[in-house]
Design an enzyme around this catalytic site. Structure first.
Site, mmCIF file in Angstrom:
data_model
loop_
_atom_site.group_PDB
_atom_site.id
_atom_site.type_symbol
_atom_site.label_atom_id
_atom_site.label_comp_id
_atom_site.label_asym_id
_atom_site.label_seq_id
_atom_site.Cartn_x
_atom_site.Cartn_y
_atom_site.Cartn_z
ATOM 1 N N GLY A 23 0.822 -1.215 0.000
ATOM 2 C CA GLY A 23 0.000 0.000 0.000
ATOM 3 C C GLY A 23 0.850 1.256 0.000
ATOM 4 O O GLY A 23 0.584 2.212 -0.735
ATOM 5 N N ILE A 24 1.907 1.236 0.809
ATOM 6 C CA ILE A 24 2.792 2.409 0.873
ATOM 7 C C ILE A 24 3.542 2.550 -0.454
ATOM 8 O O ILE A 24 3.777 3.654 -0.932
ATOM 9 C CB ILE A 24 3.789 2.292 2.058
ATOM 10 C CG1 ILE A 24 3.042 2.215 3.397
ATOM 11 C CG2 ILE A 24 4.803 3.444 2.069
ATOM 12 C CD1 ILE A 24 2.197 3.435 3.714
ATOM 13 N N ASP A 76 -5.596 0.980 3.615
ATOM 14 C CA ASP A 76 -4.732 1.511 2.559
ATOM 15 C C ASP A 76 -5.326 2.753 1.913
ATOM 16 O O ASP A 76 -4.605 3.631 1.435
ATOM 17 C CB ASP A 76 -4.493 0.454 1.476
ATOM 18 C CG ASP A 76 -3.369 -0.502 1.881
ATOM 19 O OD1 ASP A 76 -2.402 -0.024 2.499
ATOM 20 O OD2 ASP A 76 -3.480 -1.700 1.594
ATOM 21 N N CYS A 396 -15.539 9.601 18.891
ATOM 22 C CA CYS A 396 -16.735 8.791 18.648
ATOM 23 C C CYS A 396 -17.170 8.054 19.915
ATOM 24 O O CYS A 396 -17.743 8.660 20.802
ATOM 25 C CB CYS A 396 -16.491 7.865 17.461
ATOM 26 S SG CYS A 396 -18.037 7.340 16.738
ATOM 27 N N GLY A 398 -15.313 7.223 22.257
ATOM 28 C CA GLY A 398 -14.575 7.923 23.308
ATOM 29 C C GLY A 398 -15.370 9.128 23.796
ATOM 30 O O GLY A 398 -15.474 9.388 24.994
ATOM 31 N N HIS A 526 -14.930 11.473 13.480
ATOM 32 C CA HIS A 526 -13.539 10.978 13.542
ATOM 33 C C HIS A 526 -12.615 11.989 12.878
ATOM 34 O O HIS A 526 -12.417 11.928 11.654
ATOM 35 C CB HIS A 526 -13.423 9.650 12.792
ATOM 36 C CG HIS A 526 -14.118 8.508 13.457
ATOM 37 N ND1 HIS A 526 -13.464 7.592 14.228
ATOM 38 C CD2 HIS A 526 -15.428 8.152 13.462
ATOM 39 C CE1 HIS A 526 -14.328 6.698 14.678
ATOM 40 N NE2 HIS A 526 -15.527 7.020 14.226
ATOM 41 N N GLU A 528 -9.575 12.058 12.757
ATOM 42 C CA GLU A 528 -8.349 11.441 12.206
ATOM 43 C C GLU A 528 -8.449 11.167 10.700
ATOM 44 O O GLU A 528 -7.434 11.098 10.019
ATOM 45 C CB GLU A 528 -8.001 10.146 12.964
ATOM 46 C CG GLU A 528 -8.930 8.952 12.752
ATOM 47 C CD GLU A 528 -10.110 8.922 13.708
ATOM 48 O OE1 GLU A 528 -10.487 9.998 14.203
ATOM 49 O OE2 GLU A 528 -10.677 7.835 13.950
#
Ligand code: GLN
Length: 553
Positions: A23-24, A76, A396, A398, A526, A528
């Site tokens: 993926g990277i 990914d 979320c 959290g 989220h 992030e």
């Protein structure tokens, strides 16, 4: 059908084993080609039969990355978005489940005109339609397609067959990159190329020869090994791209560029030379900032439950959270030292000691989650962080648990709970969203949560407002439960404020004022998922700054 532009396709496949950075590699290839002036798109093909990644256990499959459209995908896709610095669409993700679902639906509605429906050509044609659809949506020059799984897997054969057929039809426009691993058995003391040779042979048996081999290994491979792979694999020596282990994944595009992968691909695909865009220059800077080694690190604890697998701890379930922390640290001139704390630790006889140890961290993140396991531990951590002024970010689940904790311990409603944990609770401060009852009663668990980007309207004069500096923001969601409005007045009167709401009135964020606590912020969304190397998410940046302040004190 749209007129086909002459798009170039790069299929990225993996040999030997999974987890070696396919993926990277695919993300890095896209980044580099962007630098050389091409418009590039990434797409991922996952061979499993799940229609999307939404119902998969994160401990087994890693994070579920949510696109702005709401599609639940593989982690990914998060890397692609972060490397490409833009949102991807749901056309850019395929699973076998999606493909078969379409084919079967078409068959049921007689769209195949009575023909016998078969893997070849019908399934393969549907895969190709989806690949071309994704490539043609924007004005792309190059489409990088990562085929999930490893060579030799039974599940990805039809994807490889599709790629082979595309190559047959457009030999100048389709090429293959093999990402393979070269083991270094200590007892032998030498890098072994044979597994890679075998992987190429297997690929050859499918009618495909790679034009580039990305040689993943612990250290740099020497000329001799490069020659050996080149000769055995029918690939020019210059097309063997060494890819040693790196400290930071953000170094990979830089390393690939040094190995001249762009000129190899430009030649293989007969691309016209373009003017460079300078993307890699900015990339070098960001990579340097991310690895900032000069200053003391900021110590962040992530309290979750999705990282234990057997005797190993995996951080894959929270990749986007980790990357978001990294970007915010990079722009705050620090680097993170992240610790994984299992919520379970805060539930047993030694819980008090572990809570005390939280003082060793500058900030705590309670990420998203589902179900009741680990909840008492997370509630104990939230309470401790609230009472002892440790910066805490709840995402979320959290955030929902922050509200539960506050209702219990500050507002005195001891039985306050989320309906997800206790369906019979007297005080369902976290309740199920209106439209979810029916879905759950019908057993509709796939793609049925509140998913994707929705606008959060931020309340003025809140910490959240000062972080974003705007009145509204689009962030991504993935939840079935929400804060019960019937309790909002009560917790607000007691000091926990709603700092954002959706247009429909759903609570999107809560916080304690900065006078009460250095950083106690929870978001239903989220943050992030939208954090990017060049554009850190403001919520994470606020959290990191608060964490840095705590350390200084
Ligand atoms: N389990 C909670 C819900 O469904 C939170 C989900 C999450 O953290 N992504 O609302």
């Amino acid at each position: 059908m749209k007129k086909k532009k002459n798009i170039k396709y790069i299929f990225v496949v993996g040999g030997i084993m999974s987890g070696i950075g396919k993926g990277i590699s695919a993300s890095s290839i896209a980044t580099i080609l962007t630098h050389y002036g091409y418009r590039v798109n990434n797409m991922k093909i996952d061979p499993y039969l799940n229609v999307d990644a939404g119902n998969m256990n994160p401990t087994e499959h890693g994070e579920v990355f949510v696109l702005s459209s709401g599609l639940e995908t593989d982690q990914d896709m998060g890397n692609y978005e972060r490397f490409l610095n833009r949102d991807l669409s749901h056309h850019d993700y395929i699973t076998s489940g999606m493909v078969y679902q379409t084919v079967i639906e078409r068959e049921r509605s007689l769209k195949y005109n009575g023909k016998c429906v078969e893997a070849i050509p019908h399934v393969v044609d549907e895969i190709r339609r989806r690949i071309e659809d994704s490539a043609l949506r924007l004005d792309n020059d190059v489409q990088v397609v990562e085929i999930g799984g490893t060579l030799g897997d039974y599940q990805n054969l039809l994807f490889l067959e599709t790629a082979r057929q595309m190559h047959l039809d457009m030999p100048e426009s389709v090429t293959f990159v093999l990402v393979s691993y070269l083991p270094f058995p200590k007892s032998i003391g030498e890098v072994k190329t044979r597994p890679t040779q075998n992987a190429v042979r297997m690929l050859n048996s499918y009618g495909i020869n790679p034009s580039v081999v990305i040689a993943r290994s612990e250290g740099l491979i020497d000329q001799k090994r490069r020659e050996k792979i080149a000769r055995a694999c029918n690939v020019p020596k210059g097309n063997i791209i060494p890819a040693p282990d790196v400290k930071s994944i953000y170094d990979v595009p830089i390393n690939f560029d040094k190995a001249k992968i762009a000129s190899v691909l430009i030649k293989e695909l007969s691309l016209q030379k373009r003017k460079t865009t300078g993307v890699l220059k900015r990339w070098k800077q960001i990579s340097r900032n991310i690895q900032n080694n000069k200053k003391n690190p900021v110590r962040i604890a992530i309290v979750g439950k999705y990282f234990e697998t057997g005797s190993y701890m995996l951080s894959d379930s929270y990749v986007s959270v980790i990357e978001a922390v990294r970007f915010s640290c990079a722009c705050s001139n620090t680097r993170p030292e992240i610790s994984w704390l299992s919520a379970k630790k805060f539930e047993n006889r030694t819980a008090a000691k572990h809570l005390e140890d939280l003082q060793n961290y500058d900030g705590v993140i309670i990420p998203g989650g589902f179900g009741s396991r680990g909840v008492p531990g997370k509630l104990a951590v939230i309470r401790h962080a609230r009472e002892y002024g440790i910066p805490v970010l709840g995402i979320c689940y959290g955030m929902q648990l922050m509200v539960v904790e506050y209702m219990r311990n500050v507002c005195g409603k001891r039985s306050a709970n989320s309906l997800e944990i206790d369906p019979k609770t007297r005080h369902d401060v976290i309740t199920i969203m209106e439209d979810q009852h029916e879905k759950l009663a019908d057993g509709q668990y796939g793609g049925s949560m509140r998913l994707g980007a929705y606008t959060a309207h931020i309340v003025k004069e809140t910490l959240l407002h000062s972080l974003y500096g705007v009145d509204k923001v689009d962030e991504r969601h993935r939840h079935r439960y929400e804060v019960n409005d019937a309790y909002v007045d009560e917790f607000e009167e007691n000091g926990l404020h709603v700092s954002a709401r959706s247009r429909g009135g759903l609570v999107e964020a809560v916080e304690l004022s900065e006078e009460t606590h250095p950083f106690f912020v929870g978001t239903q969304y989220h943050p992030e998922f939208t954090a990017r190397p060049f554009f850190p998410n403001p919520v994470f940046t606020g959290f990191i700054r608060a964490a840095l302040n705590k350390r200084v004190v």
